[in-house]
Design a protein around this motif. Structure first.
Motif, short mmCIF file in Angstrom:
data_model
loop_
_atom_site.label_atom_id
_atom_site.label_comp_id
_atom_site.label_asym_id
_atom_site.label_seq_id
_atom_site.Cartn_x
_atom_site.Cartn_y
_atom_site.Cartn_z
N UNK A 7 40.47 10.75 63.36
CA UNK A 7 41.70 9.95 63.19
C UNK A 7 42.82 10.46 64.09
N UNK A 8 42.80 11.74 64.40
CA UNK A 8 43.82 12.33 65.27
C UNK A 8 43.41 12.29 66.75
N UNK A 51 47.45 19.85 65.46
CA UNK A 51 46.61 18.70 65.85
C UNK A 51 47.27 17.89 66.95
N UNK A 52 48.54 17.62 66.83
CA UNK A 52 49.24 16.85 67.87
C UNK A 52 49.25 17.63 69.18
N UNK A 81 44.49 17.78 75.25
CA UNK A 81 43.25 17.15 75.68
C UNK A 81 43.49 15.92 76.56
N UNK A 82 44.67 15.32 76.41
CA UNK A 82 45.04 14.17 77.25
C UNK A 82 45.66 14.63 78.57
N UNK A 83 45.72 15.95 78.79
CA UNK A 83 46.25 16.47 80.04
C UNK A 83 47.74 16.77 80.03
N UNK A 84 48.34 16.79 78.86
CA UNK A 84 49.77 17.06 78.74
C UNK A 84 49.94 18.45 78.14
N UNK A 85 50.46 19.42 78.91
CA UNK A 85 50.64 20.77 78.37
C UNK A 85 51.58 20.73 77.16
N UNK A 141 52.48 23.45 69.88
CA UNK A 141 52.71 22.96 68.53
C UNK A 141 53.54 23.93 67.72
N UNK A 142 54.51 23.40 67.01
CA UNK A 142 55.36 24.19 66.11
C UNK A 142 55.07 23.70 64.69
#
Length: 166
Positions: A52-53, A142-143, A149-153, A156-157
């Protein structure tokens, strides 16, 4: 094939730009004897929650995410060395995503363990090599993993509720 090599291969197949520096897989610890639902029952739910994520199971497992009683564990690692981040008592720091959260709590972490950013090794290495690069900061592991994984460095906080005492 070593797990680290398998992880790099998975990231390359998904065309992630940082495939080579993931933390090593950590061997799961013994199940919590006080938990009410066995880890085996949570495996299918974990897979569905990750799907789902938008997170492939292989990517999560490569970072040591695993089903545990009543949910799944998200271990945190030093992004430079891959060593587990430790709580003050010396145990590995990890969040537990609850399968059946309360309205006030979806994740648990060890009492007194503090709040840690979630940074993968590939993001750390990319930003170290490119100090002027853009960085995204988001709420949650998760975000952060999904964006990475989409290539955006992405870092997560922990959510706002993780900053209180209790």
């Amino acid at each position: 094939m070593r797990l680290r090599d398998q992880t790099a291969e998975i990231f390359q197949m998904m065309e992630v730009p940082f495939p080579n520096m993931l933390p090593p897989f950590r061997v799961p610890q013994a199940a919590d004897p006080l938990a009410s639902e066995p880890a085996a029952l949570c495996q299918d739910w974990m897979i569905q929650d990750l799907e789902r994520s938008g997170i492939p199971l292989a990517a999560a497992e490569a970072l040591g995410w695993r089903a545990v009683p009543d949910g799944y564990a998200i271990p945190f690692h030093d992004p430079q060395t891959g060593a587990p981040l430790l709580c003050p008592n010396g145990s590995p720091f990890e969040h537990k995503r609850l399968r059946f959260p309360s309205p006030d709590c979806k994740y648990l972490s060890p009492k007194g363990s503090g709040v840690h950013p979630f940074i993968t090794g590939p993001v750390h290495d990319y930003l170290t090599a490119n100090p002027a690069a853009a960085l995204v900061v988001t709420e949650g592991e998760k975000k952060a993993l999904r964006a990475t994984l989409a290539g955006i460095p992405t870092v997560g906080i922990s959510g706002i509720d993780c900053w209180g005492e209790g």
